[in-house]
Design an enzyme around this catalytic site. Sequence first.
Site, mmCIF file in Angstrom:
data_model
loop_
_atom_site.group_PDB
_atom_site.id
_atom_site.type_symbol
_atom_site.label_atom_id
_atom_site.label_comp_id
_atom_site.label_asym_id
_atom_site.label_seq_id
_atom_site.Cartn_x
_atom_site.Cartn_y
_atom_site.Cartn_z
ATOM 1 N N GLU A 206 -5.944 6.067 -0.105
ATOM 2 C CA GLU A 206 -6.807 6.812 -1.057
ATOM 3 C C GLU A 206 -8.462 7.424 0.210
ATOM 4 O O GLU A 206 -8.805 8.486 -0.192
ATOM 5 C CB GLU A 206 -7.748 6.471 -2.209
ATOM 6 C CG GLU A 206 -7.114 6.341 -3.387
ATOM 7 C CD GLU A 206 -6.893 5.338 -4.119
ATOM 8 O OE1 GLU A 206 -6.282 5.078 -5.139
ATOM 9 O OE2 GLU A 206 -8.469 4.445 -4.194
ATOM 10 N N ALA A 207 -8.895 6.399 1.182
ATOM 11 C CA ALA A 207 -9.796 6.848 2.052
ATOM 12 C C ALA A 207 -9.276 7.801 3.093
ATOM 13 O O ALA A 207 -10.069 8.241 3.659
ATOM 14 C CB ALA A 207 -10.666 6.253 2.608
ATOM 15 N N GLY A 208 -7.846 7.888 2.670
ATOM 16 C CA GLY A 208 -7.284 8.914 4.293
ATOM 17 C C GLY A 208 -6.798 7.424 5.234
ATOM 18 O O GLY A 208 -6.714 8.623 6.278
ATOM 19 N N HIS B 172 -1.698 -18.198 6.845
ATOM 20 C CA HIS B 172 -2.935 -18.757 7.158
ATOM 21 C C HIS B 172 -4.758 -19.057 5.975
ATOM 22 O O HIS B 172 -4.198 -18.503 5.282
ATOM 23 C CB HIS B 172 -4.186 -17.092 7.547
ATOM 24 C CG HIS B 172 -3.400 -16.415 9.442
ATOM 25 N ND1 HIS B 172 -3.336 -15.086 9.432
ATOM 26 C CD2 HIS B 172 -2.334 -17.365 9.861
ATOM 27 C CE1 HIS B 172 -2.374 -14.739 10.072
ATOM 28 N NE2 HIS B 172 -1.912 -16.545 10.775
ATOM 29 N N SER C 164 5.703 1.489 3.475
ATOM 30 C CA SER C 164 6.111 -0.294 3.715
ATOM 31 C C SER C 164 5.955 -0.851 4.530
ATOM 32 O O SER C 164 5.930 -0.333 5.659
ATOM 33 C CB SER C 164 7.649 -0.709 2.587
ATOM 34 O OG SER C 164 8.125 -0.675 3.630
ATOM 35 N N VAL D 180 -0.875 5.377 5.935
ATOM 36 C CA VAL D 180 -0.784 3.886 5.035
ATOM 37 C C VAL D 180 0.548 3.690 4.888
ATOM 38 O O VAL D 180 0.955 4.567 3.951
ATOM 39 C CB VAL D 180 -1.711 3.488 3.840
ATOM 40 C CG1 VAL D 180 -0.984 2.077 3.006
ATOM 41 C CG2 VAL D 180 -3.094 3.225 3.562
ATOM 42 N N PRO D 181 1.505 3.485 5.405
ATOM 43 C CA PRO D 181 2.677 3.461 4.987
ATOM 44 C C PRO D 181 3.720 3.596 3.888
ATOM 45 O O PRO D 181 2.571 1.789 3.058
ATOM 46 C CB PRO D 181 3.895 2.702 6.003
ATOM 47 C CG PRO D 181 3.090 1.456 6.229
ATOM 48 C CD PRO D 181 0.841 2.174 6.600
#
Length: 604
Positions: free
Chosen positions: A293-295, A272, A301, A298-299
């Site tokens: 960090e923001a909650g 892209h 990978s 997030v996996p």
Amino acid sequence: MAQLFTRDTQAIFWNNNISAIQRMLDYDYTIKREKPSIAAIVAPTAESKFQKFFWGGDEIMINLYKTTSEAKKAHPNADVLLNFGSFRTAYDVTMEALDMGGFTTIMITAEGIPERLARKMNAVAREKNVTVIGPATVGAISPGAFKIANIGGTIENIINSKLHRAGSCGLVTRSGGLFNELSNIIAINADGIAEGVAIGGDRFVGSVFIDNLLRMQDNPEVKYMLLLGEVGGTEEYKVIDAVKSGKITKPIIAWCIGTIAKHYSSGVQFGHAGASANADRETAEAKNKAMSEAGIYVPSSFNDLPTKISEVYNKLKADGIISEIPEPAMNTVPKTRRSKQFICTISDDRGDEATYAGFPISSVATPDTGKGIGDVISLLWFKKQYPKWATQFIETVIKTVADHGPAVSGAHNAKVTARAGKSVVESLVTGLLTIGPRFGGAIDGAAEHFKYADDNKLTPVEFLNHMKKLGIPIPGIGHRIKSLRNPDLRVVGLKKFAAEHFPSTPLLDYALSVEQLTTSKKDNLILNVDGTIGILMVDMWRALGYSEIEIDEFISSGTLNAFFIAGRTIGFIGHVLDEKRLAMPMYRHPMDDILYQVDMAEEI
Ligand code: ACO
Ligand code: LMR
């Protein structure tokens, strides 16, 4: 608007991209939409007026228009524009639509619109509160309601990915390919998506992650969201801010692709245009870390994304936020289907009683219906219910031109043919075949030329000069036996009707000023019956609200002469029957009425 699309959403499709549109219609049919999701197609160079598409095993017609404004005017409820113009035209098409108004969402598929123009276009859209999806995108989908073009792929893939009905996830990606991949992953690990948008891969796209996630936050069908970001840009940080400030409260699962970039020594430009990190904050790694960090979920990978989806989904289910989704009944698109050879848009004989433009014959045929032949003509010729004054004018015309004695071209032909022993129909057509630019068939020509003069504000003198240059007698002017001294009372009658019943007669007024000039030269150069009919029909259509384009099409297709043909058929049949009743012998023209001047042929 909390929902991007509903089951009633209709779009105008810019470019006659037949396979993409057919995919949309197959989707509509599968999910049992009542109305097709495409209301109209803009095809600037198309010759035809419609395009046929399959609707299940049947076929439907979708109107083609030359411009977006014509399409929008005819389909004001279609508030989505699917702009499939190339990168050369997509900007202009979008700007025109934004200027025109009436669109809530515009999707732009083209890749490679110059960035300067894309930024301008996106800014105008934002100002006007229009959601732009793209450029450089496959689009968006509200499963069970509306799907843009090719997103989701084939019908089989759509059903496998549970895109045929709304699930619980709000999905936002940049990439279209990964959008399809993720829909499938979400279908396997959860219950599918409620709304999904591939925002597009260009550096400057219209709606960005945060716009879509904020809308999904307000959409009650969306219970959690999945964001697939990528290396490059800082849009993910806006999402982080919204989570931190409590603007977004629904759970978000997110992953930024492009973490491999760290293994290269120099910056990497992915597929892209926007996928390249210009600063540390723009790397996939940094964004994934900040989101976590923001909650945001997030996996560790991309490979762990399915597990994360399943975790969040099962928790929401256990908490009673997500409940089981019943599978809706669906239609199946037949594997083989056949295109129909003929189209009919005026009448239908398939039911118990045939209809004229939707009206059963019995509802117009008998006197108690209050309908006359003018109503039948307005239904079968124009597919409209005309007001009384207009249907009465049509009837007045038909009755007025029904006959003009035995001496006129057509009646004479019909009589001669009948006397040669031919049938009613054979004799009739010989009469009809004389109708043309000199006899009875000057109505279209009169409407065309007088309308041209009026449209172009020609004075009567200028009009006469213009016709002289064209080298043709003015259609609708002149008569063999009628003149100022021997006025045509049919014309007087038609003018009287118009004066009493028409809202106004601007073209007739113009034609009368031309007549003043022509009769000052020769007193048989009157506005004749053909001219009066042609001109008053234009005045009638204008008063009925037809556009100039529609009126021009009536004229060029020969609609006006058809009134003379329909009316005079009555008279010709009368003459033929008269001949048969009188058992008249074969006619031979008297030789003394022919000037014979036959020279001996020269040898060459
Ligand atoms: N526009 C301009 N000049 C005309 C027109 C006209 N429509 N009609 C005749 N003229 C001119 C001729 O060129 C001729 O000029 P000239 O004397 O300088 O040579 C002069 O007027 C006289 O012409 P005539 O030949 O006497 O006219 P004629 O009586 O033969 O024509 C006709 C009658 C055929 C109807 C003719 O006027 C015409 O072609 N009109 C246009 C077609 C039309 O409207 N037809 C429908 C008639 S009504 C019906 O059939 C139901
Ligand atoms: C007609 O209606 O047939 C006539 O106006 C033509 C004619 O020559 O009378």
